[in-house]
Every structure is written in structure tokens, then in C-alpha cells.
Write a protein that holds these residues in place. Sequence first.
Motif, PDB file in Angstrom:
ATOM      1  N   PHE A 620      39.655  35.723  61.372  1.00 53.69           N
ATOM      2  CA  PHE A 620      38.331  35.525  61.968  1.00 53.69           C
ATOM      3  C   PHE A 620      38.008  36.636  62.970  1.00 53.69           C
ATOM      4  CE2 PHE A 620      39.276  31.135  60.589  1.00 53.69           C
ATOM      5  CZ  PHE A 620      38.131  30.888  59.857  1.00 53.69           C
ATOM      6  N   HIS A 621      38.215  37.876  62.540  1.00 54.03           N
ATOM      7  CA  HIS A 621      37.845  38.998  63.404  1.00 54.03           C
ATOM      8  C   HIS A 621      36.345  38.966  63.661  1.00 54.03           C
ATOM      9  CE1 HIS A 621      41.807  40.599  63.185  1.00 54.03           C
ATOM     10  NE2 HIS A 621      41.735  41.000  61.920  1.00 54.03           N
ATOM     11  N   GLN A 622      35.960  39.264  64.900  1.00 57.34           N
ATOM     12  CA  GLN A 622      34.545  39.224  65.259  1.00 57.34           C
ATOM     13  C   GLN A 622      33.729  40.168  64.400  1.00 57.34           C
ATOM     14  OE1 GLN A 622      33.154  37.187  67.975  1.00 57.34           O
ATOM     15  NE2 GLN A 622      31.354  37.664  66.732  1.00 57.34           N
ATOM     16  N   GLU A 623      34.297  41.366  64.101  1.00 59.77           N
ATOM     17  CA  GLU A 623      33.526  42.332  63.315  1.00 59.77           C
ATOM     18  C   GLU A 623      33.314  41.850  61.883  1.00 59.77           C
ATOM     19  OE1 GLU A 623      37.817  44.024  63.686  1.00 59.77           O
ATOM     20  OE2 GLU A 623      36.395  42.849  64.893  1.00 59.77           O
ATOM     21  N   ASP A 624      34.302  41.161  61.316  1.00 57.32           N
ATOM     22  CA  ASP A 624      34.126  40.606  59.972  1.00 57.32           C
ATOM     23  C   ASP A 624      33.085  39.498  59.988  1.00 57.32           C
ATOM     24  OD1 ASP A 624      36.050  42.279  58.872  1.00 57.32           O
ATOM     25  OD2 ASP A 624      37.675  40.858  59.205  1.00 57.32           O
ATOM     26  N   PHE A 625      33.164  38.633  60.991  1.00 59.39           N
ATOM     27  CA  PHE A 625      32.189  37.544  61.107  1.00 59.39           C
ATOM     28  C   PHE A 625      30.780  38.097  61.241  1.00 59.39           C
ATOM     29  CE2 PHE A 625      29.474  34.914  63.725  1.00 59.39           C
ATOM     30  CZ  PHE A 625      29.491  33.712  63.042  1.00 59.39           C
ATOM     31  N   ASP A 626      30.590  39.064  62.138  1.00 60.86           N
ATOM     32  CA  ASP A 626      29.253  39.612  62.359  1.00 60.86           C
ATOM     33  C   ASP A 626      28.704  40.256  61.087  1.00 60.86           C
ATOM     34  OD1 ASP A 626      29.335  38.804  64.994  1.00 60.86           O
ATOM     35  OD2 ASP A 626      29.962  40.771  65.767  1.00 60.86           O
ATOM     36  N   ARG A 627      29.549  40.993  60.396  1.00 56.89           N
ATOM     37  CA  ARG A 627      29.101  41.680  59.187  1.00 56.89           C
ATOM     38  C   ARG A 627      28.673  40.692  58.110  1.00 56.89           C
ATOM     39  NH1 ARG A 627      32.627  42.631  55.377  1.00 56.89           N
ATOM     40  NH2 ARG A 627      34.349  42.799  56.862  1.00 56.89           N
ATOM     41  N   LEU A 628      29.459  39.653  57.894  1.00 57.88           N
ATOM     42  CA  LEU A 628      29.138  38.692  56.842  1.00 57.88           C
ATOM     43  C   LEU A 628      27.948  37.808  57.217  1.00 57.88           C
ATOM     44  CD1 LEU A 628      32.710  37.728  55.647  1.00 57.88           C
ATOM     45  CD2 LEU A 628      31.042  39.164  54.484  1.00 57.88           C
ATOM     46  N   ARG A 629      27.822  37.498  58.488  1.00 59.95           N
ATOM     47  CA  ARG A 629      26.650  36.698  58.883  1.00 59.95           C
ATOM     48  C   ARG A 629      25.377  37.517  58.689  1.00 59.95           C
ATOM     49  NH1 ARG A 629      24.674  34.640  64.743  1.00 59.95           N
ATOM     50  NH2 ARG A 629      24.818  36.873  65.059  1.00 59.95           N
ATOM     51  N   LYS A 630      25.396  38.791  59.063  1.00 59.67           N
ATOM     52  CA  LYS A 630      24.223  39.644  58.846  1.00 59.67           C
ATOM     53  C   LYS A 630      23.904  39.755  57.355  1.00 59.67           C
ATOM     54  CE  LYS A 630      25.002  42.520  62.956  1.00 59.67           C
ATOM     55  NZ  LYS A 630      25.438  43.868  63.444  1.00 59.67           N
ATOM     56  N   ARG A 631      24.966  39.878  56.559  1.00 58.13           N
ATOM     57  CA  ARG A 631      24.762  39.985  55.107  1.00 58.13           C
ATOM     58  C   ARG A 631      24.131  38.713  54.571  1.00 58.13           C
ATOM     59  NH1 ARG A 631      29.542  41.635  50.801  1.00 58.13           N
ATOM     60  NH2 ARG A 631      28.245  41.635  48.938  1.00 58.13           N
ATOM     61  N   ARG A 632      24.574  37.566  55.070  1.00 53.58           N
ATOM     62  CA  ARG A 632      24.005  36.298  54.604  1.00 53.58           C
ATOM     63  C   ARG A 632      22.543  36.172  55.032  1.00 53.58           C
ATOM     64  NH1 ARG A 632      22.562  33.787  51.079  1.00 53.58           N
ATOM     65  NH2 ARG A 632      21.889  31.644  51.387  1.00 53.58           N
ATOM     66  N   LEU A 633      22.200  36.611  56.227  1.00 50.97           N
ATOM     67  CA  LEU A 633      20.814  36.553  56.689  1.00 50.97           C
ATOM     68  C   LEU A 633      19.907  37.379  55.779  1.00 50.97           C
ATOM     69  CD1 LEU A 633      21.387  36.766  60.545  1.00 50.97           C
ATOM     70  CD2 LEU A 633      20.146  34.940  59.358  1.00 50.97           C
ATOM     71  N   VAL A 634      20.387  38.544  55.372  1.00 49.84           N
ATOM     72  CA  VAL A 634      19.603  39.363  54.449  1.00 49.84           C
ATOM     73  C   VAL A 634      19.525  38.672  53.089  1.00 49.84           C
ATOM     74  CG1 VAL A 634      19.496  41.577  53.249  1.00 49.84           C
ATOM     75  CG2 VAL A 634      20.194  41.489  55.652  1.00 49.84           C
ATOM     76  N   GLY A 635      20.626  38.048  52.653  1.00 49.79           N
ATOM     77  CA  GLY A 635      20.628  37.335  51.373  1.00 49.79           C
ATOM     78  C   GLY A 635      19.607  36.219  51.338  1.00 49.79           C
ATOM     79  N   ILE A 636      19.411  35.542  52.464  1.00 49.45           N
ATOM     80  CA  ILE A 636      18.401  34.477  52.525  1.00 49.45           C
ATOM     81  C   ILE A 636      17.013  35.071  52.292  1.00 49.45           C
ATOM     82  CG2 ILE A 636      17.275  32.830  54.083  1.00 49.45           C
ATOM     83  CD1 ILE A 636      20.073  32.377  55.338  1.00 49.45           C
ATOM     84  N   GLN A 637      16.755  36.249  52.854  1.00 48.48           N
ATOM     85  CA  GLN A 637      15.464  36.898  52.615  1.00 48.48           C
ATOM     86  C   GLN A 637      15.288  37.242  51.132  1.00 48.48           C
ATOM     87  OE1 GLN A 637      14.638  40.238  55.261  1.00 48.48           O
ATOM     88  NE2 GLN A 637      16.036  39.396  56.792  1.00 48.48           N
ATOM     89  N   GLN A 638      16.378  37.629  50.473  1.00 48.42           N
ATOM     90  CA  GLN A 638      16.299  38.040  49.069  1.00 48.42           C
ATOM     91  C   GLN A 638      16.046  36.874  48.122  1.00 48.42           C
ATOM     92  OE1 GLN A 638      20.155  40.379  49.148  1.00 48.42           O
ATOM     93  NE2 GLN A 638      18.913  41.729  47.882  1.00 48.42           N
ATOM     94  N   GLU A 639      16.183  35.645  48.586  1.00 48.70           N
ATOM     95  CA  GLU A 639      15.999  34.502  47.699  1.00 48.70           C
ATOM     96  C   GLU A 639      14.577  34.391  47.172  1.00 48.70           C
ATOM     97  OE1 GLU A 639      17.547  31.040  49.646  1.00 48.70           O
ATOM     98  OE2 GLU A 639      19.608  31.763  49.564  1.00 48.70           O
ATOM     99  N   THR A 640      13.635  35.068  47.817  1.00 55.54           N
ATOM    100  CA  THR A 640      12.269  35.071  47.296  1.00 55.54           C
ATOM    101  C   THR A 640      12.081  36.099  46.187  1.00 55.54           C
ATOM    102  OG1 THR A 640      11.551  36.623  49.012  1.00 55.54           O
ATOM    103  CG2 THR A 640      11.321  34.270  49.496  1.00 55.54           C
ATOM    104  N   ASP A 641      13.122  36.872  45.857  1.00 56.30           N
ATOM    105  CA  ASP A 641      13.009  37.841  44.769  1.00 56.30           C
ATOM    106  C   ASP A 641      12.932  37.150  43.411  1.00 56.30           C
ATOM    107  OD1 ASP A 641      13.155  39.851  46.618  1.00 56.30           O
ATOM    108  OD2 ASP A 641      15.193  40.494  46.112  1.00 56.30           O
ATOM    109  N   SER A 642      13.416  35.926  43.322  1.00 55.84           N
ATOM    110  CA  SER A 642      13.505  35.218  42.045  1.00 55.84           C
ATOM    111  C   SER A 642      12.779  33.888  42.137  1.00 55.84           C
ATOM    112  CB  SER A 642      14.979  34.993  41.692  1.00 55.84           C
ATOM    113  OG  SER A 642      15.153  33.946  40.787  1.00 55.84           O
ATOM    114  N   VAL A 643      11.926  33.591  41.152  1.00 55.35           N
ATOM    115  CA  VAL A 643      11.231  32.304  41.168  1.00 55.35           C
ATOM    116  C   VAL A 643      12.218  31.155  40.973  1.00 55.35           C
ATOM    117  CG1 VAL A 643       8.962  33.147  40.487  1.00 55.35           C
ATOM    118  CG2 VAL A 643      10.648  32.573  38.712  1.00 55.35           C
ATOM    119  N   ALA A 644      13.262  31.382  40.181  1.00 61.65           N
ATOM    120  CA  ALA A 644      14.264  30.335  39.986  1.00 61.65           C
ATOM    121  C   ALA A 644      14.958  30.023  41.306  1.00 61.65           C
ATOM    122  CB  ALA A 644      15.283  30.758  38.934  1.00 61.65           C
ATOM    123  N   GLY A 645      15.319  31.067  42.051  1.00 66.02           N
ATOM    124  CA  GLY A 645      15.941  30.855  43.350  1.00 66.02           C
ATOM    125  C   GLY A 645      15.023  30.131  44.320  1.00 66.02           C
TER     126      GLY A 645
END
Length: 945
Positions: A620-645
Motif C-alpha cells: 500500500f505504497h502512497q505513490e501506488d495508491f495515488d496513481r491508481l486512484r487518479k487512473r480510476r477517476l479518469v476511467g469514470i470519465q471514460q464511461e461516457t465513451d460507450s452507450v453500453a457502459g
Amino acid sequence: MKQLTRTVLSAAMAAAVCATTPAMLPAFAAAPAEAKLKLPEIKYETYTLPNGLKVITHEDHRLPLVSVDLWYHVGPLNEKPGRTGFAHLFEHMMFEGSEHVGEKAHIKFVQGAGATDVNGTTDFDRTNYFETMPANQLELALWLESDRMGFLMEGLDRVKLANQRDVVRNERRQGEGRPYDVADEEMYHLLFPKGHPYYGSVIGSHADIEAARIADIRDFHQQFYTPNNASIAIAGDFDPKQLKALLEQYFGSIPQGPAVEPVNVQTPAISTQKRSTITDTVKLPRLSIGWLTPAAFTPDAYATDSAMYALGMSKTSRLDEALVLKTQVAQSVNCESQQLKLTGIASCDITAKPGVKLEDLEATFWAELKKLQDEGPTPGEVEAAKATSLTRKITGLQRLGGFGGVADTLDMYNQYTGDPGYLPKDVAAAAAVTPEAAKAAANKYLTKDSAVVIYCVPGKKVLDDVPRSPDNTDADVKITNPYTQAFEDTENWRKAVPKPGPAPTVHLPVPQSFALANGMKVLVYEQHSLPILTANVVVRAGGENNPAGKEGLSMLTTQVMGEATETRSVEQLSGAAERIGTRVGLSATMDMGGADMTVLTNHTSEGMDLLSDVVEHPAFHQEDFDRLRKRRLVGIQQETDSVAGMAQRVGPMLIYGRTPYGVPFGGTTASMESITRDDAVSFYKSRYAPGDAALVLVGDISLKEARTLAEQYFGKWTGTAAAIAPLPVPPTPSATHIVIIDKPGAPQTALFAFGVGVPATSPDLPTIQVMNYTLGGAFASRINMNLREEHGYTYGASSGFRMYRGAGPFLAGGLVRTNVTGDSAVQLMYELKRFPDNPPTEAELTEAKNSNVQSLPGVFDTTASIAGSLSSIFLYSRPLDYYATLPARYRAVTAADVARVAREYVHPDQLTIVAAGDRSKIEPGLKDAKLGPIEVRDINGKKVE
């Protein structure tokens, strides 16, 4: 970027060549501490019928199953300009019904017989059809495949063609609706000149598909779908003498077709870099770079694979290290290397983080490639590429059929090398790659000047859709059958449906079980046919345990666990796994969290050490946590790319509200922003403990060895899990209504009806599965046959129940053509409304029960599939013989049982119909449908005025 399409679901015998040849995998040089690998062998026999059909057979009596895999040597490779997509269109037409089988009956026969891995696929160089059947249904499979090879024309008319043109174009629109699909197609347009067989999409252009006429299609079949242009591989539980007689009976009388001349198209080299910018309705821009590389099974193809692996195909590849892990300017890096008959294609797709310029990503890309070219891959990178390749090949051989299975492998080698037994040569060629050869390949083939570069940026999606042909198209065309009446009379015996042989005895897995002193459960199932071990660790740490306002925590926790341990960094952990040809996968669902691994047994100890380290000692390194949380936040934005999503995100919200089953499992922007590293650590400590966990071991291992491994690697694990979360209270359903989610310019509508379903622990589960088979659970179900086969509204529609510990959602629907969204909703609701009062007929019930019972052995053909199923025994507190007794429970289902569960669990008057698509185009039709009140909501489920 790889293109492959599939249909959803597929005289005396004289031997020109007859041989029994063992295909042995060679041993690799091993480190001193490495155990010796028990290498598999595939024994096969091959011969050719007088009409030119090549037969390849492999006996395997482990399971009462047999796989039939028929490859036609035809694909876009054989198409002409203006006639693209014909091979793929035929992939669909071959399921429409042949003379003696009957209209649209093929899939009903195979699924009713309990087939698994049923499909048809098209790639650039070939088209194949396959089904894995219960062993006593082998004759049925041969009857079906031979009839559509020799007697498709008699049932092929303009009505069926028009229907499948619609279906295929719906499939293309489904692809066009996926983010970056238009850029993927542009890659092929730049790599190949117009008119080259690989220039366009395998599926064909809208214009060419719509221009297909009945005469063209019939000519195409007569030219290419012939015995002398095909090979059939049969693997499994059969008697060789009986099989030869059946092949002679069913295929022997089919006339040989015209000769198919070899395709000798020259692919022009690229000497000056090509560039293009494409717009798409995506949130994030993407950089794509591609090259032409050596053709399949050439020496340099293997070296190029190793170079590409080092560049961007491993978790901590050079591009991932530079762009994802360190600078975090890229959301993702995906590289691949594929080989075809005329050439190979290597490519990398790099999706930018918000605010990052593609020009900056490209500069870093070329810098990393230059380092690879100057220094070459390290020995460790090359060994990891080899180990990963070897694991993939051997694990694929667990399956008789399907992609990468034994029959598929034999046919694939025959297609590309002419030698079905090419496996040892393939493995040896991969093993022979050196770092020097990989470096030379990178410098020769992956250059700046020979590259294609595509920028895909947010903007309008530009498509080439064309109007549908008039209904009277081809109405005046006279159709002539290809055979004389005298020949047809001699083939009338084909009208009799083959009767199955004696029902085989089915032995489904019953694991052995014991517990460690720390309370950890251990389930063991021995499977000694191949040197493979799958290990799963399952913990009741799913999304249902997310604290309110912290939705997505369980998912994020498992992701961070997989990055590093207390003694291994992300690079060390990934590198150690890939050097032994595996990856430790971390995942979470609504009910569970955990880790899994499949490894060749000469690496069992190293693999178990990695798996236990990840589960017991995450850093649970802080840098790993921060990187993956940021990636997930961007992934949530990408969910509008697909009508199925979009539809799948919003639908449960409207049914379950702010409960764990309603809030998106992966979290919302607000919930993800609120989660801290301490939250993840706390979740891990409260949920990951041996007393509420199970270790599932499946494969080439004994019970004694399992005890030793479990004690050694998990016996010292400590901790106490908190009480599991109470089950969510099922919501009070609302009256059926429609919710529109707007996505301007969407080429299709995601149309799904959501309702409240049942828990995974329901005693009615077998009855529900039998019931849903007829409603929407099978290709030949009422919903799919209506929306796809009768009306051509969709590429595929279905229904199902998401099984959670509590009552998860019921949903039904699919992706439909925009201009028939309202009509599709009417037909979907028609099937749902009439079903409770018109449950399965006796014939439908028999088919559903037979399919569920007879397909079960095929569900347990790999160590990974067995381990996944056994994990549910722990997760839902099922008896050890749960699967072994399941056939009897299916057989006991009565018509009254099915009618009861249909009334109890299908509620057409209590559904939320979600339509995600272009509101301006779909709202009028949905209003005309008069299925209930209409409201508009955004991606977060909030009302839009």
C-alpha cells in the motif's frame, strides 16, 4: 487492434496422407532450482477424403466431450474490392439453415444438445466454425456441418440475406460505438493500400455489405465453401473407426469445388512515415503507432514478438514504466503483435491523461523505442516473453475446442504451415530467440520511417453508414439450385436427424477440503492431464462491504494490493511473475475480493510465493495508491465513451438507489475522491483474514502436495475479519417506465430493461436458469430470435440475472439500431410481457434442460474455470458436491416449476427501460411505443429537464 469477428452466439475414404504423429514440446534450459516441466504431447492422425477435405483427429478421453472445428481457407484475403465483408457475411449466413437441417435450426440443434464453445469467426485469412459437443452427439455435429457445407444454397434466399445484412451492419455499428474503433480502422487504411486484402475491416464496409446481392453470395459460397478448400479438426472422446465411417457418410458425397488459386498479393513496404488525425466522441485523446512486420511463423516474427513484449506488452514494460508508472502522463499503454499470411502487424495504443498532449507522448515513445533499439531487450525481458508464450500455448491445450484449444491449434497450424503438428517447431522457434535477435528485429522493423502514426482526438464521430436496400431487392432474381434432382434424391437420407448415442456418464468436480489452523479453508481438485496449476484466494471482501460514500473502495484496494508487497516493488513483483510465465491477478466483485494465478507446475513454488506475498503482505505504497486512484477517476470519465457502459452504470442506480447494488461498483467521482490510503489499509485489515478466506487449488497436484503448499505459504497468515455486511434490502419496485440517457451522435442505442432479480443462494436457481434459457439465455431464445433473427434490429439481445449474495438485478436487452429503438423496445417488452403467461413449451423445456445438463462438462475444461466454480462453493456456502448434483436438479425441473418462477421473477410491469443513445433520434420512437412515462437522466442518474 486485432480484427476478429464472430457470430454470437457453430465413395470410400481414401487417405492421401495418413500418419500418427506426436507433437512434443521441447524442454527449455532451466535454472538449477527450477523443477523439470512435464511436457504435454498431442497425438494426431490426418488423412484426406477423395473430395479434398483434410481431416485431422486427436483422441482425448478425459471428458465425455468432442470438439468439431471446421476451417475454410477464405477470408478478406480472397475478397475483391467492392466486395469486402463477404467472408464475414457468410459466417452469419451459415447459421441461417441448410436444406436438410431447416431454417434457423442449426443453433437450436447444437445448443439443445448441450454444446459449448459454439461459434463462427472470421479473420483476414480464414473463416472457422466450431462446437464442443457431448461425445454422444458427435454425429449430430457432423450432420450439421456437412449440410451447411454441401447444401446451404437450397435454403439461401433474398429474405435471409436481407436479414443478415441488417445483423452484420448492426455488428459493425456495435464496433463503431466503441471508443477509438474508427481510429483502429484508420490504422489498416494507412498500413495497406486501397485494394489490398487487409486494407479494410474484416466485417466489411457498410456500402459493400449493403451491396451484397443473392447471386454474388451464392457464387462466393460455391467457390470457397467446398471440401477441397477446408480442413476439419476433431478432438475428444470418439472411436476412430466409427469417426472415419461417419466422415465418409456425411462429407464423402459432397462434390469437390473449383480450385482456389493461392493469393500472392505483395504488401508494399512503408518507407516514409504516414500520419492521420481522427476525431471520435471520446473523453481522452489516444496515440496509435503501427508497423508492418514479418508474416506468421517466419524466424523474424518471433524476434519481433520479443521486442514488442519488452516495449509495451508486459505490465512494467518500458512504455508502461515511462508513461504510466513514473510520469503518469498516460492512462494506459496497450501494445500487440499479430502475424498473418501476407504480413505481420505490430502496434501500440497510448491513451493520454487529461491535459496531456499527444505530441509529448509521442516524443517519449520514440525515445523509449530508441533505447530499446540501441541497447536491445535484456535477457530477462526475452525470457519473460518466452515464458509467457509457453504458458499461453500449454494452458490453451486444456480445452478441446474454442479459441486456442486442441482442435483450433491443429487447424491453425495446418492453415498457416501445412503441418498440423507444428507445435514443437513453434515452441522451439520461440525458445531460440536471443536478445541480439530481438534487438535486430526492433531496428529492422520498428523504425520511425516505416511507422504509421494516428492521433485520435475528441470530436465528431464520422461514419460511412448508408441507407438500407429496398425490400424488393433481388425480387426478380431467378435462383437455380446447384445440384440435379437425381443427386438430390440420393441425399434425402440427410433429412433424418441423427439420434444421440448412449448418454455418457458425467463426472463433475467434487473438491477435497480441509482447513488450516488459522481457519483458512482449502479446496483441492486434482487434474493431472497437463502440467498446470491454478490457485485462487477468495475472500468475502466485495463491493457490498463498501462504506457509504466510499463506493469503489473494494476494487481500489485489490488494485493497490497487486502493485507491490512489503519486499517487492511493482517492477520486482511484475518481473518475477512474468519470468515464470504468469501474472498474479487481483480482482473484486460485489461479493468477493481476491487473487488468482495459473502457472506451469515447474514454477509452482515461485508462483505460490508470489501469490501469498501479494495476499498477506501488500505494501500500500502512497505513490501506488495515488496513481491508481487518479487512473480510476479518469476511467469514470471514460464511461461516457460507450452507450453500453452508460446504460449499465445508470440502470442499477435507478433500481437500487444509494445501496451497494445501486451505486456503481467502481465508484463515482465523489466517492473515489473521498477515499484515502488509510481507507484502503483499513478495508484490507478488516476484510482480508484467513478465517474468512479460501485457497482453491486445481490442477496437477496431489492432496498431500496441496496440504504442504497451503501450510507453507498461508499457514502463518494472521488476522481477524470483521462481520460481513448485512444483505441490502430489496427495493420497492416502481411501475415500468423509460429513462433516456443522451449521447449525441451515437451509432446505436443501448436498450436494457432492469428489474429486481434473485440471490445466488436461491433454491430456485436451477429452475431460473432453465427458464431463462428460453426467455433470453440462449442464441435461439425468444428475445434474440425476435430482435435479431426476425427483425434484424440488433447483433444480439439477451436476458439474465446478475447473481449476488443478495437479490441482484434482472436485465434484458442489447444494442439496437438507432432508428428502430422504439420498435425494439416494443418487441423486447412483448417477449417479457407474454412470457409469464406463455412459459416454455414442452419442446422448449426439454431443450433447455438438456442444454443445461449436457453442457456442464464443457464448463469445467480448464483449471481456471474449475477453480472459479469451486470458489463459489466457499463464497455461497454450498455443499462440496454442489456441481456434481446439479444435473439431477436440472432434470427434476417441471413445466409447473418454470411457470412458477416466470411469474415470481419476471415482472414486466415493474421494469426500468434504459435507452442510452442519441436522444434527438430515439425519443420520438420511444414516445410512440407508449410503454410508460419517459424521463431523461444524466450519467449520474440525475434528472435532466
